[in-house]
Design a protein around this motif. Sequence first.
Motif, mmCIF file in Angstrom:
data_model
loop_
_atom_site.group_PDB
_atom_site.id
_atom_site.type_symbol
_atom_site.label_atom_id
_atom_site.label_comp_id
_atom_site.label_asym_id
_atom_site.label_seq_id
_atom_site.Cartn_x
_atom_site.Cartn_y
_atom_site.Cartn_z
ATOM 1 N N SER A 1 -12.668 5.960 0.444
ATOM 2 C CA SER A 1 -11.465 5.116 0.498
ATOM 3 C C SER A 1 -10.382 5.729 1.384
ATOM 4 N N SER A 2 -10.372 7.048 1.536
ATOM 5 C CA SER A 2 -9.404 7.677 2.440
ATOM 6 C C SER A 2 -9.815 7.492 3.897
ATOM 7 N N LEU A 3 -11.105 7.352 4.130
ATOM 8 C CA LEU A 3 -11.616 7.167 5.493
ATOM 9 C C LEU A 3 -11.636 5.701 5.895
ATOM 10 N N LEU A 4 -11.828 4.819 4.922
ATOM 11 C CA LEU A 4 -11.864 3.366 5.173
ATOM 12 C C LEU A 4 -10.933 2.692 4.158
ATOM 13 N N PRO A 5 -9.625 2.939 4.264
ATOM 14 C CA PRO A 5 -8.702 2.505 3.203
ATOM 15 C C PRO A 5 -8.632 1.000 2.982
ATOM 16 N N ASP A 6 -8.850 0.210 4.006
ATOM 17 C CA ASP A 6 -8.777 -1.236 3.832
ATOM 18 C C ASP A 6 -10.102 -1.846 3.390
ATOM 19 N N ASP A 7 -11.175 -1.134 3.632
ATOM 20 C CA ASP A 7 -12.506 -1.719 3.451
ATOM 21 C C ASP A 7 -13.273 -1.211 2.239
ATOM 22 N N PHE A 8 -13.124 0.075 1.916
ATOM 23 C CA PHE A 8 -13.940 0.651 0.841
ATOM 24 C C PHE A 8 -13.194 0.589 -0.481
ATOM 25 N N VAL A 9 -13.520 -0.432 -1.263
ATOM 26 C CA VAL A 9 -12.927 -0.618 -2.585
ATOM 27 C C VAL A 9 -14.054 -0.936 -3.557
#
Length: 506
Positions: free
Chosen positions: A91-99
């Motif tokens: 989530s820190s690397l892909l904050p908008d996508d990895f949820v």
Amino acid sequence: MDYLNSQEFSAHVEAIQEKWHIPGIAIAVVQGGETSSKGFGKAKLNPPKPCTPDTIFDIASVSKNLTAASVAVLIDDDEKYPDVQWDATMSSLLPDDFVMTGEGYTENVTVEDILSHRTGLPTHDSTYLGIRSERPDNARSVTRNLRNLEVAEPIRSKWMYCNLMFTAATHLVQKKTGQSFEEFIHTHFFKPLDMSSTNLQPNAAKAAGLADRIAGSYIWEEKKAQYKEIQILQTPEDQGAGSILSSVNDYIKYVKAILNREGPFTEAVYKGLIKPRIVTNPDDDDLDPFTSWTMYAAGFETYFYRGHLVVQHDGSINGFGSTLFFMPQFDFGGVVFGNSGSATSPANFLGRELMDAALKIPLAERVNWDEVYSAKTAKWEQENEDEGPKVKKALWPEYDGKAQEQTMPLSSYTGKFFNAGYHKMIVQVKDNQLFIDASDRCMGFYIKFEHLCDQTKFVALLIDCEDDEFEEPLAAEFEFEGGRAVRMGIKMDPDLEDYIWFDRIE
């Protein structure tokens, strides 16, 4: 390796092909830097075409170690990608996508978690929308859909195979590098290692002028006692989990590079890939002879055979089966590819036989691996042949072998139903039976409903679109309001306690 080219081994492979229904098998090995390869049987049946070491196969999940290696290359480049680390949260690397759903998952699932199948997310394979869909998935949409999928276990508590996370890993590669995953693996692996016969997706292989070398893809139809050739489709929605096409002559270069730490395989990349992270089979009470429990690393499995470390990964899809393995202590490794859905087990045990040869195990002390895997297959088939009655009994404890009569009109069940993670399902009537056409999925299927009891409880018979002899019974229920079905639940994933619920939208 002399054993690979011996008449004895050739006759043995031909017998395995006939028994396990595999038209063609290709094998390559490397030992001490020297490679050897051979093809057996047919790459295509009509018209017949011999299988050679240059025949190209879809290697299915053997592709996963290439995905993990791609991420490991980013981790190894501290100057360009300092934030990409094994323990960095996705989530820190892909904050908008990895949820992800569930408390703590989004905040804590790391890079190495997604590459070792320990995120707590089960398979959810039926969520991928393929090229036959109105809106096919890509790596980003697959990643963003994780927020709609239920988790099954706490993070790092249980190994659960999840293709989706490897596709999410390719989205990470694309996001950080600005390249497509295809461009990245060509730049960092295929070109430096002279793997000119390896591509991502069949269309890329055809565009490279390799169409004539691609093996036919076959399923053995037991009831008809014949092979069925199936189409090799583009599957951009599952890149990273599979979709690599290669020959054994090409992919053995990849194995050799790993063993010799060549090209992108620095010592740090190598160690990151083979580091054991979670036990895959802690409850297995029927381990293979001379074999330890298996650990999952990153796109690789590791175990000990006869006291020696083995690094391996298998691949299986409709029409193809494969394995890659190597034994670091002996500078030995190999790849085995076959063009049938039943090729995975033979590929695996042929690898074991090649290991025995490399270890110089006396013939009298070698395991009959064909016999071992045949017994495993027979046991699995026996355990699963009564799955239908088990499902019925679980749905209806009073089930005595006879279903109740269905009196509700079929039209009261039909309509469009939706689940955010699993998308739209249309219940219709076909041949006087409730039916769903889910051929728009990556792993396309149909569902036929068989009423069990109470006008609400059904057995949903999942049928593979390409292999109609494969049928899996699933529990299903409908909920009604005002004489009309408003919700449909199907037990789509065995690792989840509840159904996947679809709400009526039309």
